[in-house]
Design an enzyme around this catalytic site. Structure first.
Site, mmCIF file in Angstrom:
data_model
loop_
_atom_site.group_PDB
_atom_site.id
_atom_site.type_symbol
_atom_site.label_atom_id
_atom_site.label_comp_id
_atom_site.label_asym_id
_atom_site.label_seq_id
_atom_site.Cartn_x
_atom_site.Cartn_y
_atom_site.Cartn_z
ATOM 1 N N CYS A 1 -15.405 -7.975 0.108
ATOM 2 C CA CYS A 1 -16.720 -7.719 0.731
ATOM 3 C C CYS A 1 -17.616 -6.786 -0.079
ATOM 4 O O CYS A 1 -18.742 -6.512 0.326
ATOM 5 C CB CYS A 1 -16.527 -7.158 2.133
ATOM 6 S SG CYS A 1 -15.879 -5.468 2.158
ATOM 7 N N CYS B 1 -2.343 4.521 -3.224
ATOM 8 C CA CYS B 1 -1.690 3.581 -4.128
ATOM 9 C C CYS B 1 -2.241 2.188 -3.797
ATOM 10 O O CYS B 1 -1.890 1.607 -2.775
ATOM 11 C CB CYS B 1 -0.188 3.673 -3.905
ATOM 12 S SG CYS B 1 0.794 2.766 -5.072
#
Length: 129
Positions: free
Chosen positions: A42, A111
């Site tokens: 997006c 992460c």
């Protein structure tokens, strides 16, 4: 989000079926330029290169998101452990996990799967202007 149809099979697997890419395989792992990392689906701005660091984990790591509207966190109890999942705040795509073993100032390590990100170099984007 309509963007799902624009992803390849592996990107879709990681972002919407909560998969992960193999460690040390992501194209953005060793990216060193200044810029912004955005959601591949997006284009929501997620992380700034200033917060990126080499964690040695095999995935791009950041000590904080770009802003309060960048990511959301959810409890993940899959794989027989309790972790904190990180998703895009705009489209809900799975990005990775956050751990409490990062550097100052936050002490956090976001992460993130490289395959979930697009990198916009400082010299080529309007987010900094």
């Amino acid at each position: 989000m309509n963007c799902k149809s624009q992803l390849n099979e592996f990107e879709y697997y990681v972002m919407f079926e909560k998969g992960t890419e193999p460690p040390f395989s992501g194209e953005l792992l060793n990216e060193k330029r200044e810029g912004v990392y955005i959601c591949k689906c997006c284009e929501n701005p997620l992380f700034d290169s200033i917060s990126k660091f080499d964690s040695g984990s095999g995935w791009p790591s950041f000590y904080e998101p770009l802003g309060k509207d960048s990511v959301k966190e959810h409890t993940d109890t899959s794989l027989g452990m309790v972790r904190t999942e990180v998703v895009c705040a705009k489209c809900g795509a799975h990005l990775g996990h956050v751990f409490e073993d990062g550097p100052p100032p936050s002490g956090l390590r976001y992460c993130i799967n490289s395959v979930c990100l697009k990198f916009l170099p400082l010299e080529n984007n309007n987010l900094f202007k």
